[in-house]
Write an enzyme that holds these catalytic residues in place. Structure first.
Site, PDB file in Angstrom:
ATOM      1  N   LYS A  22      29.321  34.958  42.860  1.00 13.45           N
ATOM      2  CA  LYS A  22      30.081  35.757  41.879  1.00 13.45           C
ATOM      3  C   LYS A  22      31.530  35.287  41.870  1.00 13.45           C
ATOM      4  CE  LYS A  22      31.724  39.942  43.164  1.00 13.45           C
ATOM      5  NZ  LYS A  22      33.164  40.122  43.020  1.00 13.45           N
ATOM      6  N   ASN A  23      32.102  35.069  43.054  1.00  9.97           N
ATOM      7  CA  ASN A  23      33.540  34.787  43.127  1.00  9.97           C
ATOM      8  C   ASN A  23      33.911  33.334  42.856  1.00  9.97           C
ATOM      9  OD1 ASN A  23      33.840  37.466  43.584  1.00  9.97           O
ATOM     10  ND2 ASN A  23      34.371  37.303  45.748  1.00  9.97           N
ATOM     11  N   CYS A 116      41.873  49.809  42.534  1.00 10.08           N
ATOM     12  CA  CYS A 116      40.459  50.175  42.709  1.00 10.08           C
ATOM     13  C   CYS A 116      40.352  50.835  44.088  1.00 10.08           C
ATOM     14  CB  CYS A 116      39.574  48.939  42.625  1.00 10.08           C
ATOM     15  SG  CYS A 116      39.806  47.836  44.020  1.00 10.08           S
ATOM     16  N   ARG A 121      45.761  46.349  44.235  1.00  9.79           N
ATOM     17  CA  ARG A 121      45.434  45.093  43.538  1.00  9.79           C
ATOM     18  C   ARG A 121      46.559  44.622  42.599  1.00  9.79           C
ATOM     19  NH1 ARG A 121      39.822  44.512  44.220  1.00  9.79           N
ATOM     20  NH2 ARG A 121      40.193  42.301  43.996  1.00  9.79           N
ATOM     21  N   ASP A 305      35.349  40.522  52.812  1.00  4.46           N
ATOM     22  CA  ASP A 305      34.180  40.961  52.032  1.00  4.46           C
ATOM     23  C   ASP A 305      32.944  41.163  52.901  1.00  4.46           C
ATOM     24  OD1 ASP A 305      34.901  39.037  48.999  1.00  4.46           O
ATOM     25  OD2 ASP A 305      35.782  40.838  49.867  1.00  4.46           O
ATOM     26  N   ARG A 397      27.486  45.306  40.642  1.00  3.89           N
ATOM     27  CA  ARG A 397      28.564  44.393  40.222  1.00  3.89           C
ATOM     28  C   ARG A 397      28.419  43.042  40.908  1.00  3.89           C
ATOM     29  NH1 ARG A 397      34.070  46.346  41.568  1.00  3.89           N
ATOM     30  NH2 ARG A 397      34.377  44.208  40.893  1.00  3.89           N
TER      31      ARG A 397
HETATM   32  C1  EPZ Z   1      39.468  37.888  45.721  1.00  5.21           C
HETATM   33  O1  EPZ Z   1      40.219  39.005  45.236  1.00  5.21           O
HETATM   34  C2  EPZ Z   1      38.018  38.310  45.676  1.00  5.21           C
HETATM   35  N1  EPZ Z   1      37.632  38.606  44.302  1.00  5.21           N
HETATM   36  C3  EPZ Z   1      37.812  39.550  46.549  1.00  5.21           C
HETATM   37  O2  EPZ Z   1      36.415  39.854  46.535  1.00  5.21           O
HETATM   38  C4  EPZ Z   1      38.220  39.183  47.980  1.00  5.21           C
HETATM   39  O3  EPZ Z   1      38.083  40.344  48.794  1.00  5.21           O
HETATM   40  C5  EPZ Z   1      39.680  38.710  47.988  1.00  5.21           C
HETATM   41  O4  EPZ Z   1      39.821  37.584  47.079  1.00  5.21           O
HETATM   42  C6  EPZ Z   1      40.130  38.259  49.372  1.00  5.21           C
HETATM   43  O5  EPZ Z   1      39.290  37.245  49.832  1.00  5.21           O
HETATM   44  C7  EPZ Z   1      37.269  37.570  43.500  1.00  5.21           C
HETATM   45  O6  EPZ Z   1      37.277  36.417  43.904  1.00  5.21           O
HETATM   46  C8  EPZ Z   1      36.845  37.923  42.110  1.00  5.21           C
HETATM   47  P1  EPZ Z   1      43.818  38.205  46.808  1.00  5.21           P
HETATM   48  P2  EPZ Z   1      41.798  38.817  44.876  1.00  5.21           P
HETATM   49  O7  EPZ Z   1      44.676  37.910  45.647  1.00  5.21           O
HETATM   50  O8  EPZ Z   1      41.999  37.499  44.268  1.00  5.21           O
HETATM   51  C9  EPZ Z   1      47.493  41.097  47.620  1.00  5.21           C
HETATM   52  C10 EPZ Z   1      34.531  41.201  46.259  1.00  5.21           C
HETATM   53  O9  EPZ Z   1      34.098  42.140  46.940  1.00  5.21           O
HETATM   54  N2  EPZ Z   1      48.039  40.547  46.373  1.00  5.21           N
HETATM   55  O10 EPZ Z   1      43.492  37.108  47.775  1.00  5.21           O
HETATM   56  O11 EPZ Z   1      42.234  40.032  44.153  1.00  5.21           O
HETATM   57  C11 EPZ Z   1      46.225  41.917  47.391  1.00  5.21           C
HETATM   58  O12 EPZ Z   1      46.538  43.251  47.051  1.00  5.21           O
HETATM   59  C12 EPZ Z   1      36.018  41.108  45.948  1.00  5.21           C
HETATM   60  O13 EPZ Z   1      33.814  40.267  45.792  1.00  5.21           O
HETATM   61  C13 EPZ Z   1      49.348  40.874  46.014  1.00  5.21           C
HETATM   62  O14 EPZ Z   1      50.040  41.621  46.712  1.00  5.21           O
HETATM   63  O15 EPZ Z   1      42.425  38.843  46.347  1.00  5.21           O
HETATM   64  C14 EPZ Z   1      45.513  41.817  48.711  1.00  5.21           C
HETATM   65  O16 EPZ Z   1      46.071  42.773  49.596  1.00  5.21           O
HETATM   66  C15 EPZ Z   1      36.780  42.303  46.485  1.00  5.21           C
HETATM   67  N3  EPZ Z   1      49.855  40.383  44.848  1.00  5.21           N
HETATM   68  C16 EPZ Z   1      45.871  40.408  49.204  1.00  5.21           C
HETATM   69  O17 EPZ Z   1      47.048  40.021  48.457  1.00  5.21           O
HETATM   70  C17 EPZ Z   1      49.132  39.558  44.031  1.00  5.21           C
HETATM   71  O18 EPZ Z   1      49.655  39.116  42.985  1.00  5.21           O
HETATM   72  C18 EPZ Z   1      44.791  39.378  48.953  1.00  5.21           C
HETATM   73  O19 EPZ Z   1      44.452  39.454  47.575  1.00  5.21           O
HETATM   74  C19 EPZ Z   1      47.807  39.238  44.409  1.00  5.21           C
HETATM   75  C20 EPZ Z   1      47.288  39.733  45.587  1.00  5.21           C
END
Ligand code: EPZ
Length: 417
Positions: A22-23, A116, A121, A305, A397
């Protein structure tokens, strides 16, 4: 409201084939917006988030034909550049269309994803980095109004924090920017490598110059391509943990063990017998599960995850374990439900303390987010009696055919309306 009925306790035995990731599929689908050429994508998992991304692409003008085996995507020249809240709110990866729309059309109006269950996020890292490519943006009534009057101009960007989505958005945007872009402190999840592989096959000029540094040179022409997305390592990790939890014996096929070596080493440490082959993993869960302390971190660390799933396993360990959640600020929503099944898990900030030697009791349960919902299924498989899991739209999802796959290896599980 659909529910799942699970009759435990089960001992899983047999073979499970892993679906597409998915990711990896979500950023690759977003990246198809860069091109006006025909693109065919195979091995996409048929899950809700992918359906939502397909609807989002169609709302932006993509012509998409789905022959079940693969998706054929053709982008008309006059695509729209408005991504509506109604589509982005349920699938936060919708923000990934921002980079390609700006790269191709120089403007975009994309709904902020909103928070969420697992956290707020934010997308500040995406936006700050895009502004370094010459993007001007304003947030107006929950939408990012962005434009790049002179087109995107290559730049050197160092992410302030490792972010999967920001890394993906910027790599895609930089593919059509004028000149060279260097991105450092990138996330390096296998799904990002798959996205880069897809983009290179599409004619983009991308090279990893250091572990977390990638250099992108803007190009003008893109090519037609057929591509098959990588397998889902989180799905694989989930079924490996299910085998460890139920003293089961599973053959997980269709995945290269190298991309989940961290998880495999941890499962070996807690006592599972694991044999690795070229494209499959054999696991024999042990009667005695040893306790362990884990913290989640960006790849190649232990993935957030799989945190909820691992927590269920550690409830069966011989002694107390600890899990530290370092990625998301609120990713313990499954704890209350697990405690209702007899677990003894206490939370202190981002650290969970998990009592061992637990006998899970069947119960009526409520899913809260994608990975929490699958952890409830795992606990229900280990519990004697009938559990009912509500709000399983969370599950749909991200897990393709989960009941079918579990039934095939001996689980008594069925969907009820
Ligand atoms: C991706 O989310 C994945 N989703 C998530 O999987 C996964 O848990 C996450 O990466 C971490 O590995 C997809 O790939 C579609 P991040 P993403 O940006 O990109 C903060 C699942 O269950 N952050 O690496 O949103 C954020 O809040 C999902 O399949 C900021 O502060 O994760 C988090 O605390 C859930 N500002 C941390 O960084 C930003 O602009 C990591 O987020 C972006 C992120």
């Amino acid at each position: 409201m659909k529910k799942l009925e699970v009759f435990g306790a089960a001992k899983l035995k047999g073979q499970i084939r892993i679906s597409g990731s998915k990711n990896a599929s979500l950023p690759i689908l977003a990246a198809t917006l860069l091109s006006n050429k025909k693109i065919s994508l195979a091995n996409l998992p048929r899950v809700k988030d992918i359906e939502t991304m397909i609807l989002l692409l169609k709302s932006l003008g993509s012509i998409i034909e789905d022959n079940k085996k693969e998706l054929i995507i053709k982008n008309t020249k006059q695509a729209k550049t408005f991504a509506a809240y109604s589509l982005v709110k349920t699938m936060r990866a919708g923000i990934l269309v921002l980079g390609p729309l700006l790269a191709k059309f120089g403007k975009a109006k994309v709904s902020l994803p909103g928070g969420c269950a697992i956290g707020t996020r934010p997308v500040d890292i995406h936006l700050q980095a895009l502004s370094k490519l010459g993007v001007k943006y304003k947030i107006i009534q929950g939408y990012v109004h962005a434009n790049a009057p002179k087109g995107l101009i290559g730049a050197n960007i160092k992410f302030p924090k490792v972010s999967v989505g920001a890394t993906e958005n910027l790599i895609i945007a930089a593919c059509l920017a004028k000149g060279k872009t260097t991105l450092s402190n990138c996330a390096i999840e296998p799904e990002i490598k798959d996205l880069v592989n897809f983009l290179i096959n599409m004619g983009c000029n991308i090279k990893w110059t250091a572990k977390r540094t990638v250099r992108i040179e803007g190009v003008n022409n893109l090519k037609e391509l057929d591509y098959s997305v990588m397998p889902d390592r989180i799905e694989a990790g989930t079924y490996l943990i299910a085998a460890a939890l139920t003293e089961g014996n599973l053959k997980i096929t269709g995945i290269d063990p190298k991309i989940i070596s961290t998880e495999i080493n941890i499962l070996k440490k807690v006592g599972s017998k694991i044999t690795l082959r070229k494209n499959e993993i054999l696991i024999q869960g042990s009667k005695k599960i040893k306790n362990i302390n884990i913290k989640t971190s960006p790849y190649p660390g232990f993935p957030t995850d799989l945190q909820a799933q691992m927590m269920v396993l550690l409830c069966k360990a011989n002694k107390r374990s600890h899990i530290k959640e370092e990625i998301f600020e609120n990713r313990f929503m499954h704890v209350a439900e697990l405690n209702r099944m007899g677990a003894k898990i206490s939370i202190n900030g981002n650290q969970a303390s998990i009592e061992g030697n637990i006998k899970f009791e069947a119960a009526e349960l409520m899913a809260t987010d994608l990975r929490a919902s699958v952890s409830l299924i795992l606990a229900a498989l280990a519990a004697k009696g009938k559990s009912v899991i509500n709000r399983i739209y969370h599950l749909d999802r991200g897990y393709e055919d989960i009941e079918k796959k579990l039934k095939k290896v001996g689980a008594k599980i069925k969907r009820i309306n």
